[in-house]
Design an enzyme around this catalytic site. Sequence first.
Site, mmCIF file in Angstrom:
data_model
loop_
_atom_site.group_PDB
_atom_site.id
_atom_site.type_symbol
_atom_site.label_atom_id
_atom_site.label_comp_id
_atom_site.label_asym_id
_atom_site.label_seq_id
_atom_site.Cartn_x
_atom_site.Cartn_y
_atom_site.Cartn_z
ATOM 1 N N ASP A 32 -24.168 -12.130 -6.837
ATOM 2 C CA ASP A 32 -23.227 -12.675 -7.825
ATOM 3 C C ASP A 32 -22.927 -14.122 -7.431
ATOM 4 O OD1 ASP A 32 -21.182 -10.986 -9.957
ATOM 5 O OD2 ASP A 32 -20.702 -13.077 -9.499
ATOM 6 N N ASN A 227 -9.793 5.779 -38.376
ATOM 7 C CA ASN A 227 -8.446 5.194 -38.466
ATOM 8 C C ASN A 227 -8.030 4.982 -39.918
ATOM 9 O OD1 ASN A 227 -8.092 5.211 -35.739
ATOM 10 N ND2 ASN A 227 -8.728 3.100 -35.430
ATOM 11 N N GLY A 267 -25.576 6.892 -54.719
ATOM 12 C CA GLY A 267 -25.187 6.958 -56.128
ATOM 13 C C GLY A 267 -24.852 8.385 -56.487
ATOM 14 N N CYS A 270 -20.738 11.750 -57.427
ATOM 15 C CA CYS A 270 -19.603 11.971 -56.527
ATOM 16 C C CYS A 270 -19.230 10.788 -55.642
ATOM 17 C CB CYS A 270 -19.881 13.189 -55.650
ATOM 18 S SG CYS A 270 -19.944 14.690 -56.613
#
Length: 441
Positions: A32, A227, A267, A270
């Site tokens: 790192d 949600n 489509g 419904c």
Amino acid sequence: MSLSVSIFGLGYVGSVSAACFASMGHKVIGVDVSRAKVEMLDSGRSPIVEARVGELIAEANQACRLHATINATQAVLDSDVSFVCVGTPSLRNGKLDLSHIEHVAREIGAAIREKKSPHVFVLRSTVLPGTTETVVLPILEKESGKQSGRDFTVCYNPEFMREGSAVADFLQPPYTILGARDSSHLTPLRELYKNTPGTLYETAIPVAEMVKYFSNCYHALKVGFANEMGTMCKHLGVDAQAVTKIFTSDTKLNISPAYLSPGFAFGGSCLPKDLRAIAYKAKELDLKLPLLESLMPSNAEHVDRAVEMVLGTGKKKISQLGLSFKAGTDDLRESPQVQLIKRLMGEGLEVRIWDEDVSLGRLAGSNRQYIEEVIPHIGSVLSADLEGVLRGAEVVIIGNKSVDRDTLSKLLRPDQTVIDLVHLDKDRRPDRTGVYEGICW
Ligand SMILES: NC(=O)c1ccc[n+]([C@@H]2O[C@H](COP(=O)([O-])OP(=O)(O)OC[C@H]3O[C@@H](n4cnc5c(N)ncnc54)[C@H](O)[C@@H]3O)[C@@H](O)[C@H]2O)c1
């Protein structure tokens, strides 16, 4: 066989990968730019807060299987495989910041120049499709002065862990995905993952890159959907949990691959109607549900794409097979196939239609009346003669799944462009040599 692995980037993905690969018995070197993270890992402490990582790192460090350095070159020289787990944050405009990846690629490329043995470069950071092969690979070749696929190899291996349960997710993933230009490049990775449960997929690099975005966008969509629907439930006084429990128990249609195949617009009688009813109710309740409200415009956009695709062929004679929104029904209400035909006719194209469930000769009652009164111009180009409909066509649109593979294979010519809106399974597609395409696949 234990491998020597260097891991670039000791954040969440890198630290978990280092801890888990070391716990599997491999020798791991963490790298790192942060001295603090390197010192922590090198002294057997975890640079991140995450369940089980601290103990795995401490154990592996004591057993001399895990140490860390800021010296990228040494890490490459001392390892067989480098995993790159550096960050790919968003820039202010949302674009992906690849600067950390580019930096590491330059460092690893320079180290590969010095290395005598072949090296495997594995990108694990999340990047858009094409990044590994068009951004990273050229940097590696330039900096190393060597050739990918011959002197070193490049793979992509996305990470699916979730923070909080990262070690468990790493050790028991739903699947492992390995992307490479050639499956021979994956030999060391197969060895690394040989004891990992779940299916191992070997695929093209851009596919491996894209699966990560497909997954994360879908997860975000699920959260937003739950949600918004939950909000609607609450405002209607309905128990959202009870609804969700029943909804998720359906693994045929709801939690399943159903409705997840890139194809054509939805489509029928419904889905559009029910979406509109919920959107209208939300307005009455002063609720903003932007995700649900976006679905009808998204669907209309998809019909636009189909029109553009047909117009883009530059051809004038178009035949469409299938007029109802799906095979096996003559219901034309809100059929996106009908919308497409209307738009193509409006563009002045010469259109012919075949649909075995919707031929005027067979139709009776409300659907016959619908065609005669609402779309009479469509009725006039509808035919039950498949051979005749296909004969003069330059473009053939497969509009629903009612078409028969063998018949089509016999009747289609190689000079005809086929646009398959419904994404027929490979074994149901006609044999052909000409152009065969979908809108979104
Ligand atoms: N966090 C997650 O749960 C998760 C899960 C799956 C995939 N990812 C993806 O993995 C990647 C890493 O995510 P993260 O959360 O671990 O990031 P992070 O920000 O926690 O860690 C990135 C690390 O890379 C280091 N770094 C930057 N430049 C470097 C360099 N030149 N050499 C060596 N190290 C360098 C940073 O110092 C930092 O420690 C991202 O692309 C992310 O989208 C993250």
